[in-house]
Design an enzyme around this catalytic site. Structure first.
Site, PDB file in Angstrom:
ATOM      1  N   ASP A   1      -1.552   4.607  -6.262  1.00 43.46           N
ATOM      2  CA  ASP A   1      -0.107   4.471  -6.037  1.00 43.46           C
ATOM      3  C   ASP A   1       0.658   5.648  -6.607  1.00 43.46           C
ATOM      4  O   ASP A   1       1.759   5.959  -6.160  1.00 43.46           O
ATOM      5  CB  ASP A   1       0.408   3.165  -6.642  1.00 43.46           C
ATOM      6  CG  ASP A   1       0.063   2.016  -5.723  1.00 43.46           C
ATOM      7  OD1 ASP A   1      -1.093   1.593  -5.733  1.00 43.46           O
ATOM      8  OD2 ASP A   1       0.939   1.616  -4.936  1.00 43.46           O
TER       9      ASP A   1
ATOM     10  N   GLN B   1      -5.792  -8.752  -2.180  1.00 42.88           N
ATOM     11  CA  GLN B   1      -5.817  -7.730  -1.123  1.00 42.88           C
ATOM     12  C   GLN B   1      -7.247  -7.414  -0.676  1.00 42.88           C
ATOM     13  O   GLN B   1      -7.475  -7.023   0.466  1.00 42.88           O
ATOM     14  CB  GLN B   1      -5.158  -6.434  -1.616  1.00 42.88           C
ATOM     15  CG  GLN B   1      -3.652  -6.497  -1.786  1.00 42.88           C
ATOM     16  CD  GLN B   1      -3.253  -6.854  -3.199  1.00 42.88           C
ATOM     17  OE1 GLN B   1      -3.969  -7.546  -3.914  1.00 42.88           O
ATOM     18  NE2 GLN B   1      -2.081  -6.404  -3.616  1.00 42.88           N
TER      19      GLN B   1
ATOM     20  N   ASN C   1      -3.244   2.543 -10.038  1.00 42.70           N
ATOM     21  CA  ASN C   1      -3.683   1.817  -8.847  1.00 42.70           C
ATOM     22  C   ASN C   1      -3.702   0.323  -9.197  1.00 42.70           C
ATOM     23  O   ASN C   1      -3.384  -0.071 -10.320  1.00 42.70           O
ATOM     24  CB  ASN C   1      -5.065   2.307  -8.383  1.00 42.70           C
ATOM     25  CG  ASN C   1      -5.420   1.780  -7.000  1.00 42.70           C
ATOM     26  OD1 ASN C   1      -4.615   1.868  -6.065  1.00 42.70           O
ATOM     27  ND2 ASN C   1      -6.599   1.211  -6.842  1.00 42.70           N
TER      28      ASN C   1
ATOM     29  N   GLY D   1       0.865  -1.179   0.000  1.00 43.44           N
ATOM     30  CA  GLY D   1       0.000   0.000   0.000  1.00 43.44           C
ATOM     31  C   GLY D   1       0.902   1.230   0.000  1.00 43.44           C
ATOM     32  O   GLY D   1       1.839   1.317   0.814  1.00 43.44           O
ATOM     33  N   ALA D   2       0.617   2.160  -0.914  1.00 39.23           N
ATOM     34  CA  ALA D   2       1.566   3.254  -1.162  1.00 39.23           C
ATOM     35  C   ALA D   2       1.980   4.039   0.095  1.00 39.23           C
ATOM     36  O   ALA D   2       3.179   4.204   0.360  1.00 39.23           O
ATOM     37  CB  ALA D   2       1.000   4.182  -2.242  1.00 39.23           C
TER      38      ALA D   2
HETATM   39  O1  MRU Z   1       0.456  -4.016  -4.524  1.00 40.83           O
HETATM   40  P1  MRU Z   1      -0.128  -3.263  -3.365  1.00 40.83           P
HETATM   41  O2  MRU Z   1      -0.931  -4.106  -2.447  1.00 40.83           O
HETATM   42  O3  MRU Z   1       0.924  -2.442  -2.648  1.00 40.83           O
HETATM   43  O4  MRU Z   1      -1.120  -2.240  -4.064  1.00 40.83           O
HETATM   44  C1  MRU Z   1      -1.836  -1.354  -3.253  1.00 40.83           C
HETATM   45  C2  MRU Z   1      -2.794  -0.528  -3.990  1.00 40.83           C
HETATM   46  O5  MRU Z   1      -2.921  -0.607  -5.198  1.00 40.83           O
HETATM   47  C3  MRU Z   1      -3.543   0.483  -3.193  1.00 40.83           C
HETATM   48  O6  MRU Z   1      -4.805   0.705  -3.741  1.00 40.83           O
HETATM   49  C4  MRU Z   1      -2.767   1.805  -3.184  1.00 40.83           C
HETATM   50  O7  MRU Z   1      -1.436   1.595  -2.787  1.00 40.83           O
HETATM   51  C5  MRU Z   1      -3.380   2.811  -2.321  1.00 40.83           C
HETATM   52  S1  MRU Z   1      -3.185   2.386  -0.638  1.00 40.83           S
HETATM   53  C6  MRU Z   1      -3.834   3.565   0.346  1.00 40.83           C
END
Ligand code: MRU
Length: 354
Positions: free
Chosen positions: A236, A195, A246, A46-47
């Site tokens: 992201d 997720q 995203n 998550g970013a």
């Molecule tokens: O691959 P991930 O699980 O890190 O991807 C996360 C996402 O795509 C989320 O939607 C994004 O990071 C926003 S988190 C607040």
């Protein structure tokens, strides 16, 4: 509130997101290399959470340094940042965090090594606390966009687990519920890493928020049946023109939402806005292991040797995005103007990229 990550005396502690929802276990990283691996292997993901994790990883790297002069420490610092920057390429918050820690380090050149170590630890903890405050502010702005009652669809996990706490998209949903709205969350399972079904459903159920998991190919049918009043997702990286990177599958949801006249919202902190990237075509998209697609929980679900694509993210063109919720307010089209004016507000730190 769920502790996604935490600075402790013994190291940086993460809830292991690869084990949820069946096991709630914690991992303690005592070196910057371990933190980088935790990011790469999605123990933390998550970013915004990646950004704070990287800051804590840099802080622990400097804390553990054996350098006995500033020149040597600076070389080591650059190596730590370089290593951290190679973990996941799409989430711009990673580079924002590295930049912020670098600026802090540079401001400390006249200090002693123990003073620098302490100041960097404190900076990473400040970023952790700020992230929660930012998410609450985003929730306050975004709550008004949520329907008074009914279904809200989300994709991936943009919740407490993707941040230092409270969440971006799920923070808006939490705030709307705190404001008395009667929301039922539809969570896309989010193949291939799941997720949505593993993490979003887990954290919303912990809060007692009504949640229904659907497989990714069901969202169109749910929209057509009138079950979805709004879509809200995280991001992201948001390019200067409002294109949104995203989790893979977000683009599909956005196109479906437009077809059904359903508003499609993005909630993200200013640190996710990348004004240095003009549009989505310039956003680097992480390619992950084919095994994430061909296997579930270690079990093969596709024939060995088959061709596989596994881009971790896609880009939703700005024309599908109804509004972008940030901690400084809501941006609406034309995004090149609204995002620039929000991001350039000097009262809060702004996004930078590598
Ligand atoms: O691959 P991930 O699980 O890190 O991807 C996360 C996402 O795509 C989320 O939607 C994004 O990071 C926003 S988190 C607040």
């Amino acid at each position: 509130m769920i502790q996604t990550l935490e600075w402790t005396q013994s190291g940086v502690v993460f809830i292991d997101q690869t084990k949820l929802p069946t096991e709630e276990v914690y991992v303690t990283c005592t070196t910057h290399q371990q933190v980088a691996d935790a990011i790469r292997n999605m123990i933390v993901r998550g970013a915004p959470a990646i950004g704070v994790a990287a800051a804590m990883g840099i802080a622990i790297g400097v804390q553990k340094s054996k350098a006995n002069n500033i020149g040597d420490l600076q070389k080591e610092f650059a190596g730590i940042c370089e290593n951290m920057g190679q973990t996941r390429p799409t989430a711009v918050n990673l580079f924002w965090a590295i930049r912020r820690m670098t600026e802090k380090f540079e401001s400390l050149r006249s200090k002693t090594i123990p003073q620098i170590q302490q100041a960097l630890i404190e900076e990473s903890q400040r970023m952790h606390a700020e992230d929660i405050a930012i998410n609450r502010a985003m929730g306050r702005h975004g709550s008004a966009l949520m329907p008074a009652s009914g279904g809200v669809l989300t994709h991936c996990n943009a919740g407490a687990l993707a941040t230092a706490g409270y969440g971006t998209a799920l923070g808006v949903i939490r705030a709307a519920i705190e404001d008395g709205k009667n929301i039922h969350v539809y969570a896309d399972e989010t193949r291939p890493f799941l997720q949505g079904s593993r993490l979003t459903a887990w954290e919303l159920m912990k809060d007692g928020i009504p949640t229904t998991v659907i497989s990714d190919n069901m969202s169109g049918a749910m929209m057509r049946q009138g079950k979805i009043g709004a879509v809200i997702v995280g991001a992201d990286r948001i390019a200067a023109n409002g294109d949104v990177a995203n989790k893979i599958g977000t683009y599909t949801v956005a196109v479906l939402a437009k077809e059904h006249n359903i508003p499609f919202y993005v909630a993200a902190p200013i640190s996710t806005i990348d004004l240095a990237t003009p549009d989505g075509s310039k956003i680097p998209i992480e390619q992950r292991s084919p095994a994430e697609v061909t296997h579930i929980a270690g079990k093969a679900i596709a024939p060995e040797g088959v061709g596989v694509e596994n881009p971790a993210f896609d880009v939703t063109p700005a024309k599908y995005v109804t509004a972008i919720v940030t901690e400084r307010g809501i941006a609406r089209p034309p995004y090149d103007e609204s995002l620039a004016s929000l991001a350039c507000d000097a009262s809060l730190p702004t996004s930078t990229t590598r």
